[in-house]
Design a protein around this motif. Structure first.
Motif, PDB file in Angstrom:
ATOM      1  N   THR A  27      56.030  28.075 -31.227  1.00 52.31           N
ATOM      2  CA  THR A  27      57.269  27.869 -32.321  1.00 52.31           C
ATOM      3  C   THR A  27      57.916  29.230 -32.386  1.00 52.31           C
ATOM      4  OG1 THR A  27      56.005  26.447 -33.323  1.00 52.31           O
ATOM      5  CG2 THR A  27      57.731  27.419 -34.586  1.00 52.31           C
ATOM      6  N   ASP A  28      57.396  30.109 -32.399  1.00 53.34           N
ATOM      7  CA  ASP A  28      58.061  31.659 -32.411  1.00 53.34           C
ATOM      8  C   ASP A  28      58.978  31.819 -31.132  1.00 53.34           C
ATOM      9  OD1 ASP A  28      56.656  32.274 -34.916  1.00 53.34           O
ATOM     10  OD2 ASP A  28      54.991  33.281 -33.687  1.00 53.34           O
ATOM     11  N   ARG A  29      58.374  31.300 -30.000  1.00 53.18           N
ATOM     12  CA  ARG A  29      59.358  31.748 -28.766  1.00 53.18           C
ATOM     13  C   ARG A  29      60.482  30.992 -28.826  1.00 53.18           C
ATOM     14  NH1 ARG A  29      54.034  31.946 -26.296  1.00 53.18           N
ATOM     15  NH2 ARG A  29      54.138  29.747 -25.637  1.00 53.18           N
ATOM     16  N   LEU A  30      60.415  29.466 -29.360  1.00 50.75           N
ATOM     17  CA  LEU A  30      61.446  28.515 -29.587  1.00 50.75           C
ATOM     18  C   LEU A  30      62.641  28.992 -30.582  1.00 50.75           C
ATOM     19  CD1 LEU A  30      59.900  25.064 -29.294  1.00 50.75           C
ATOM     20  CD2 LEU A  30      61.543  26.175 -27.331  1.00 50.75           C
ATOM     21  N   LEU A  31      62.184  29.583 -31.570  1.00 48.37           N
ATOM     22  CA  LEU A  31      62.944  29.925 -32.772  1.00 48.37           C
ATOM     23  C   LEU A  31      63.544  31.127 -32.438  1.00 48.37           C
ATOM     24  CD1 LEU A  31      60.787  29.517 -35.621  1.00 48.37           C
ATOM     25  CD2 LEU A  31      62.713  28.077 -35.359  1.00 48.37           C
ATOM     26  N   ALA A  32      63.181  32.170 -31.380  1.00 51.64           N
ATOM     27  CA  ALA A  32      63.791  33.327 -31.026  1.00 51.64           C
ATOM     28  C   ALA A  32      64.825  33.007 -29.852  1.00 51.64           C
ATOM     29  CB  ALA A  32      62.599  34.389 -30.567  1.00 51.64           C
ATOM     30  N   PRO A  35      70.480  29.403 -28.377  1.00 49.49           N
ATOM     31  CA  PRO A  35      70.339  27.755 -28.333  1.00 49.49           C
ATOM     32  C   PRO A  35      70.645  27.209 -26.930  1.00 49.49           C
ATOM     33  CG  PRO A  35      71.723  28.759 -30.443  1.00 49.49           C
ATOM     34  CD  PRO A  35      70.942  29.909 -29.326  1.00 49.49           C
ATOM     35  N   ASP A  36      71.541  28.034 -26.078  1.00 49.94           N
ATOM     36  CA  ASP A  36      71.715  27.448 -24.883  1.00 49.94           C
ATOM     37  C   ASP A  36      70.626  27.330 -23.894  1.00 49.94           C
ATOM     38  OD1 ASP A  36      72.084  30.333 -24.924  1.00 49.94           O
ATOM     39  OD2 ASP A  36      73.074  30.200 -23.047  1.00 49.94           O
ATOM     40  N   ARG A  37      69.624  28.143 -24.140  1.00 46.26           N
ATOM     41  CA  ARG A  37      68.323  28.144 -23.337  1.00 46.26           C
ATOM     42  C   ARG A  37      67.259  27.031 -23.809  1.00 46.26           C
ATOM     43  NH1 ARG A  37      66.233  33.101 -21.198  1.00 46.26           N
ATOM     44  NH2 ARG A  37      65.022  31.384 -20.227  1.00 46.26           N
ATOM     45  N   LYS A  38      67.718  26.528 -25.137  1.00 45.35           N
ATOM     46  CA  LYS A  38      66.723  25.519 -25.670  1.00 45.35           C
ATOM     47  C   LYS A  38      67.148  24.130 -25.470  1.00 45.35           C
ATOM     48  CE  LYS A  38      66.697  27.618 -29.711  1.00 45.35           C
ATOM     49  NZ  LYS A  38      66.543  27.861 -31.186  1.00 45.35           N
ATOM     50  N   LEU A  39      68.605  24.188 -25.225  1.00 48.73           N
ATOM     51  CA  LEU A  39      69.044  22.879 -24.949  1.00 48.73           C
ATOM     52  C   LEU A  39      68.394  21.984 -23.940  1.00 48.73           C
ATOM     53  CD1 LEU A  39      71.195  20.905 -25.604  1.00 48.73           C
ATOM     54  CD2 LEU A  39      72.875  21.920 -24.182  1.00 48.73           C
ATOM     55  N   PRO A  40      68.454  22.620 -22.753  1.00 46.90           N
ATOM     56  CA  PRO A  40      67.688  21.754 -21.555  1.00 46.90           C
ATOM     57  C   PRO A  40      66.461  21.562 -21.703  1.00 46.90           C
ATOM     58  CG  PRO A  40      68.827  23.882 -20.826  1.00 46.90           C
ATOM     59  CD  PRO A  40      68.712  23.974 -22.306  1.00 46.90           C
ATOM     60  N   LEU A  41      65.627  22.239 -22.465  1.00 43.32           N
ATOM     61  CA  LEU A  41      64.408  21.590 -22.922  1.00 43.32           C
ATOM     62  C   LEU A  41      64.068  20.579 -23.686  1.00 43.32           C
ATOM     63  CD1 LEU A  41      61.063  22.293 -22.904  1.00 43.32           C
ATOM     64  CD2 LEU A  41      61.721  23.698 -25.081  1.00 43.32           C
TER      65      LEU A  41
END
Length: 57
Positions: A27-32, A35-41
């Motif tokens: 969760t900490d890694r996703l929050l940090a 946004p453009d790095r999270k989108l593909p995930l």
């Protein structure tokens, strides 16, 4: 036989909180993450996020 479409499950506050607590430090890694790095995930999981503009506390 006609094809049927299943509706996606809509998660709300408590189920989301439970899932996040199970993820732990991820969760900490996703929050940090940017946004453009999270989108593909999120896309790979089939997750669509929708904001109502309201903030919950």
């Amino acid at each position: 036989m006609a094809a049927t479409t299943t509706q996606p499950e809509i998660l709300t506050g408590e189920p989301i909180k439970q899932m996040l607590s199970q993820l732990g430090s991820m969760t900490d890694r996703l929050l940090a993450a940017a946004p453009d790095r999270k989108l593909p995930l999120y896309e790979s999981f089939g997750v669509t996020l929708t904001s109502t503009g309201k903030r919950e506390s």
